[in-house]
Each structure stands twice: as C-alpha cells, then as structure tokens.
Design a protein around this motif. Structure first.
Motif, PDB file in Angstrom:
ATOM      1  N   ILE A   1       7.088  22.900   8.743  1.00 50.18           N
ATOM      2  CA  ILE A   1       5.832  22.657   7.974  1.00 50.18           C
ATOM      3  C   ILE A   1       4.886  22.169   8.815  1.00 50.18           C
ATOM      4  CG2 ILE A   1       4.458  22.214   5.869  1.00 50.18           C
ATOM      5  CD1 ILE A   1       6.881  22.637   4.291  1.00 50.18           C
ATOM      6  N   ILE A   2       3.534  22.578   8.975  1.00 53.77           N
ATOM      7  CA  ILE A   2       2.383  21.955   9.644  1.00 53.77           C
ATOM      8  C   ILE A   2       1.306  21.993   8.590  1.00 53.77           C
ATOM      9  CG2 ILE A   2       0.831  21.765  11.450  1.00 53.77           C
ATOM     10  CD1 ILE A   2       3.576  21.107  12.477  1.00 53.77           C
ATOM     11  N   ASP A   3       0.876  20.801   8.329  1.00 61.03           N
ATOM     12  CA  ASP A   3      -0.438  20.837   7.431  1.00 61.03           C
ATOM     13  C   ASP A   3      -1.634  20.253   8.419  1.00 61.03           C
ATOM     14  OD1 ASP A   3       0.824  21.490   5.295  1.00 61.03           O
ATOM     15  OD2 ASP A   3       1.160  19.318   4.582  1.00 61.03           O
ATOM     16  N   LEU A   4      -2.747  21.118   8.461  1.00 57.74           N
ATOM     17  CA  LEU A   4      -3.880  20.860   9.165  1.00 57.74           C
ATOM     18  C   LEU A   4      -4.975  20.026   8.173  1.00 57.74           C
ATOM     19  CD1 LEU A   4      -4.157  24.072  11.193  1.00 57.74           C
ATOM     20  CD2 LEU A   4      -2.930  22.070  11.746  1.00 57.74           C
ATOM     21  N   GLN A   5      -5.553  19.031   8.500  1.00 59.35           N
ATOM     22  CA  GLN A   5      -6.562  18.300   7.743  1.00 59.35           C
ATOM     23  C   GLN A   5      -7.988  18.250   8.422  1.00 59.35           C
ATOM     24  OE1 GLN A   5      -5.499  14.224   7.087  1.00 59.35           O
ATOM     25  NE2 GLN A   5      -6.889  14.036   5.196  1.00 59.35           N
ATOM     26  N   ALA A   6      -8.935  19.005   7.529  1.00 58.17           N
ATOM     27  CA  ALA A   6     -10.392  19.121   8.177  1.00 58.17           C
ATOM     28  C   ALA A   6     -11.031  17.637   7.996  1.00 58.17           C
ATOM     29  CB  ALA A   6     -10.864  20.414   7.747  1.00 58.17           C
ATOM     30  N   LEU A   7     -11.540  17.295   8.960  1.00 55.63           N
ATOM     31  CA  LEU A   7     -12.366  15.948   9.128  1.00 55.63           C
ATOM     32  C   LEU A   7     -13.538  15.954   9.915  1.00 55.63           C
ATOM     33  CD1 LEU A   7      -9.086  13.487   8.954  1.00 55.63           C
ATOM     34  CD2 LEU A   7     -10.376  13.997   7.012  1.00 55.63           C
TER      35      LEU A   7
ATOM     36  N   SER B   1      -4.565  26.633   0.958  1.00 60.70           N
ATOM     37  CA  SER B   1      -5.255  25.305   1.154  1.00 60.70           C
ATOM     38  C   SER B   1      -5.316  24.627  -0.242  1.00 60.70           C
ATOM     39  CB  SER B   1      -6.846  25.654   1.268  1.00 60.70           C
ATOM     40  OG  SER B   1      -6.770  26.186   2.682  1.00 60.70           O
ATOM     41  N   GLU B   2      -5.523  23.308   0.155  1.00 59.09           N
ATOM     42  CA  GLU B   2      -5.427  22.123  -0.971  1.00 59.09           C
ATOM     43  C   GLU B   2      -6.146  20.995  -0.573  1.00 59.09           C
ATOM     44  OE1 GLU B   2      -2.044  19.426  -3.199  1.00 59.09           O
ATOM     45  OE2 GLU B   2      -1.952  21.731  -3.875  1.00 59.09           O
ATOM     46  N   ASN B   3      -7.340  20.411  -1.162  1.00 61.90           N
ATOM     47  CA  ASN B   3      -8.080  19.260  -0.836  1.00 61.90           C
ATOM     48  C   ASN B   3      -8.065  19.152   0.768  1.00 61.90           C
ATOM     49  OD1 ASN B   3      -7.801  18.801  -3.772  1.00 61.90           O
ATOM     50  ND2 ASN B   3      -5.778  17.742  -3.275  1.00 61.90           N
TER      51      ASN B   3
ATOM     52  N   GLU C   1       0.876  -1.144   0.050  1.00 62.25           N
ATOM     53  CA  GLU C   1       0.083   0.166   0.027  1.00 62.25           C
ATOM     54  C   GLU C   1       0.650   1.201   0.110  1.00 62.25           C
ATOM     55  OE1 GLU C   1      -2.968  -0.153   3.212  1.00 62.25           O
ATOM     56  OE2 GLU C   1      -3.483  -2.179   2.635  1.00 62.25           O
ATOM     57  N   LEU C   2       2.001   1.399  -0.935  1.00 61.60           N
ATOM     58  CA  LEU C   2       2.643   2.810  -0.966  1.00 61.60           C
ATOM     59  C   LEU C   2       1.822   3.295  -1.830  1.00 61.60           C
ATOM     60  CD1 LEU C   2       6.057   0.888  -1.639  1.00 61.60           C
ATOM     61  CD2 LEU C   2       5.382   2.039   0.454  1.00 61.60           C
ATOM     62  N   THR C   3       1.669   4.711  -1.413  1.00 62.29           N
ATOM     63  CA  THR C   3       0.927   5.664  -2.058  1.00 62.29           C
ATOM     64  C   THR C   3       2.155   6.624  -2.716  1.00 62.29           C
ATOM     65  OG1 THR C   3       0.360   6.733  -0.166  1.00 62.29           O
ATOM     66  CG2 THR C   3      -0.984   4.959  -1.035  1.00 62.29           C
ATOM     67  N   GLN C   4       2.026   7.150  -4.008  1.00 62.91           N
ATOM     68  CA  GLN C   4       2.742   8.277  -4.305  1.00 62.91           C
ATOM     69  C   GLN C   4       1.569   9.223  -5.006  1.00 62.91           C
ATOM     70  OE1 GLN C   4       6.585   7.518  -5.909  1.00 62.91           O
ATOM     71  NE2 GLN C   4       6.553   9.158  -7.512  1.00 62.91           N
ATOM     72  N   THR C   5       1.772  10.608  -4.410  1.00 66.95           N
ATOM     73  CA  THR C   5       1.067  11.528  -4.778  1.00 66.95           C
ATOM     74  C   THR C   5       1.758  12.832  -4.667  1.00 66.95           C
ATOM     75  OG1 THR C   5       0.672  12.016  -2.275  1.00 66.95           O
ATOM     76  CG2 THR C   5      -0.959  10.516  -3.576  1.00 66.95           C
ATOM     77  N   ILE C   6       1.151  14.069  -5.324  1.00 65.99           N
ATOM     78  CA  ILE C   6       1.518  15.311  -5.086  1.00 65.99           C
ATOM     79  C   ILE C   6       0.692  16.343  -4.291  1.00 65.99           C
ATOM     80  CG2 ILE C   6       2.047  17.406  -6.534  1.00 65.99           C
ATOM     81  CD1 ILE C   6       2.857  15.495  -8.686  1.00 65.99           C
ATOM     82  N   ARG C   7       1.196  16.668  -3.456  1.00 65.80           N
ATOM     83  CA  ARG C   7       0.517  17.708  -2.462  1.00 65.80           C
ATOM     84  C   ARG C   7       1.468  19.135  -2.342  1.00 65.80           C
ATOM     85  NH1 ARG C   7      -0.962  15.181   3.130  1.00 65.80           N
ATOM     86  NH2 ARG C   7      -2.146  13.717   1.609  1.00 65.80           N
ATOM     87  N   PHE C   8       0.712  20.031  -2.492  1.00 64.64           N
ATOM     88  CA  PHE C   8       1.395  21.451  -2.276  1.00 64.64           C
ATOM     89  C   PHE C   8       2.538  21.435  -3.319  1.00 64.64           C
ATOM     90  CE2 PHE C   8      -1.136  21.465   1.522  1.00 64.64           C
ATOM     91  CZ  PHE C   8      -1.876  22.542   1.511  1.00 64.64           C
ATOM     92  N   GLY C   9       2.331  20.835  -4.565  1.00 64.34           N
ATOM     93  CA  GLY C   9       3.534  21.008  -5.473  1.00 64.34           C
ATOM     94  C   GLY C   9       4.634  19.890  -5.175  1.00 64.34           C
ATOM     95  N   GLU C  10       4.629  19.230  -3.970  1.00 63.84           N
ATOM     96  CA  GLU C  10       5.604  18.289  -3.671  1.00 63.84           C
ATOM     97  C   GLU C  10       5.434  16.716  -3.925  1.00 63.84           C
ATOM     98  OE1 GLU C  10       7.593  20.816  -0.119  1.00 63.84           O
ATOM     99  OE2 GLU C  10       5.783  19.828   0.268  1.00 63.84           O
TER     100      GLU C  10
END
Length: 310
Positions: A198-204, A181-183, A105-114
């Motif tokens: 960096i700190i990312d906040l995820q709204a759930l 913000s992004e997603n 379950e390795l996942t490769q994504t792009i978030r905030f351009g990274e």
C-alpha cells in the motif's frame, strides 16, 4: 503497465546517532538487525538494516546514521509516515509498551477502515502501526516482543505531496490500483503483492517542501523478483520518460533509482541475492560487513566507526 513489482522492498532513512537508532528498532520495536555495513559513498558512516529473521523484502528498514546530523523538516516531496503491520488486536499491547517506555503524543485513529497507532522515532521520524488482517508473514521472535504481537513487516508508506495527481498516475503505471480517497488522502494498493502493498498519497498544497535531515526518508524501494524483471521495469520507466540510473550492485540486491514527479526518490530493488550472501542466517547483523570496494579500509573503519552494542 508494469506487472513485475511485488510491493515494497525497503525504506531507507537518515539518523543522527547509530546506537540510538539501533536500540529503537531492536529494543523497542523488536526487529532484528540483519546487517551492519557502511554507506557505499561515505564508508565512515554505518548502513544499518532491520527486519524479520532473514530480511525478507517488504520488512526491511535501513538507516544511514550520520553523527550529529541536523533534524530534517517535515513537508511535501517526502515520505511522511512509514507504517508497519501488526496482528489484529495488537495495538493495545503496543500502546502500553510505547507509553511505558516514555513515548509521548501517541495517536490512535482509524484510516481506510484500519486502526492505527502513530508515534515518533528518535529523530522525529513519523511511524505508525496498523492492524492488518490475514497477514501471513512470520515475525522475528528473537526479541522480548511476543510473536502474537510482533511486527510483520511494512504495511504502507504515506507520501506527502503538493499535487498527488502525477505520482498517482506513476503508481498506477507501476501496477498499483486506486482504492479511493479519505480526508485528503488517496490510497493505492498492489494486488497479489508481498504484504507490503500500500502507498497512501497525502495532498498538502499549502505546505512548504521538506528539508532533508535526521528523521527524513532518503528513498523508498519497490521489490522485483530478479534482475531480468528489473531490466523490464527499467525499460518501461525509461520508455515512459523517466530518467532511471543504470543498475547498481548493492551487495544484497541490485538497484536502479529515479526521481518521481513529486520529488521523492524511488528505487527498484531485486529480491536476489539476499542478506545471507555473506553471513549465515544465524549470524546476520553481528559482524561489520564491508562492500567489496571498501574491504581495504577494514582496520581504519573498525577503529573509527562508533562502537555499536547489540
């Protein structure tokens, strides 16, 4: 606004098996075990530290491995993902390495351009590697991971929250700047920090609260240079209405703690005195080092703590 914070200092989590935890960080992720000690409140439990060659603030992951601890439940009010920085172009190496070691379950994504590679630790811990440009931190090169690919330290942490607003306001008070913000995630970055900025906040809003257990982050610590700066930060937080503990001597740093509006425990930790205060740099992490109040327990602890191989 607070101006003394330099970025992350360390992140402390819970585990269910000391040897498995040690092997994951040293044999798989290629970090150095920089300290083998015990929990201040529960000396029958190890406190293990991993990081770069000297335990530079912003590189240090620490664990309390409680034998057989039940697995935690993912949810809000907790750190969801601890993210490490690697050089640009290194994710191909890491994907092949982790896949070859049986990680699924390795996942490769792009978030905030990274570009990031997500995976799970032995207790279901959420981790990711992110390619970070212009990261001048020196990695630990004593493992089989080549220095050109090796982890540099923390990149960020993602906090899972029912409502991100109050914690976002706290981070801005602590000197972090809103990066947009992004997603359903909001990013905050500390300018001019130590690389772990960096700190990312995820709204759930519809997710159940987390339940602490193996694989859970116990607290996340932010770095200040010295005790004078720490006292200034503590005063600012108290004046802002936060219930902050008195200073606690943790042998390798001084710490104060407070609960955030989202229920996550924050710590402010000093960069001084460092992990070489009781061991030489060449021998960090080799010997069981005990807090002063537990030195009289050495014979008992060496007999009863699980044997921990390098």
């Amino acid at each position: 606004m607070i101006t003394q914070i330099k970025g992350l200092h360390h992140i402390t989590s819970l585990a269910s098996n000391a040897q498995e935890n040690n092997d994951f960080f040293t044999q798989i992720l290629g970090l150095r075990r920089i300290k083998k000690t015990v929990n201040f409140d529960r000396p029958e439990v190890y406190h293990l530290y991993y990081g770069d060659a000297v335990g530079t603030p912003g590189t240090v992951m620490t664990y309390f491995p409680f034998p057989g601890l039940h697995r935690g439940r993912s949810g809000t009010g907790a750190v969801g993902t601890t993210v490490f920085a690697v050089p640009v172009g290194a994710l191909t190496y890491w994907h092949e390495r982790l896949e070859g070691m049986g990680f699924e379950e390795l996942t490769q994504t792009i978030r905030f351009g990274e570009t990031r590679l997500g995976f799970r630790g032995p207790d279901g811990d959420g981790f990711a590697l992110v390619e970070q440009k212009d990261d001048e931190r020196s990695p630990w090169t004593g493992s089989d991971v080549d220095g050109q690919q090796a982890i540099r330290g923390f990149h960020s942490a993602t906090l899972r929250l029912e409502d991100i607003g109050p914690t976002g306001a706290l981070l801005q008070f602590m000197g972090f700047e809103d990066q947009g913000s992004e997603n359903h995630q909001k990013r905050y970055r500390l300018p001019g920090g130590n690389g772990a900025n960096i700190i990312d906040l995820q709204a759930l809003p519809d997710v159940v609260p987390a339940e602490e257990g193996a694989g859970s982050v116990h607290h996340i610590a932010f770095a200040v240079e010295n005790r004078h700066d720490q006292q200034n930060v503590r005063k600012a937080l108290v004046d802002a209405g936060y219930d902050v503990t008195e200073v606690k001597d943790r042998d390798y740093f001084y710490a104060v703690y407070f609960q955030t509006p989202g229920g996550i425990l924050f710590e402010i930790a000093t960069n001084e005195p460092g992990f070489d205060r009781d061991e030489t740099v060449d021998h960090l992490g080799k010997t069981l080092m005990l807090p002063r109040q537990h030195t009289h327990l050495r014979a008992k602890l060496e007999r009863e703590l699980p044997l921990l191989r390098d």
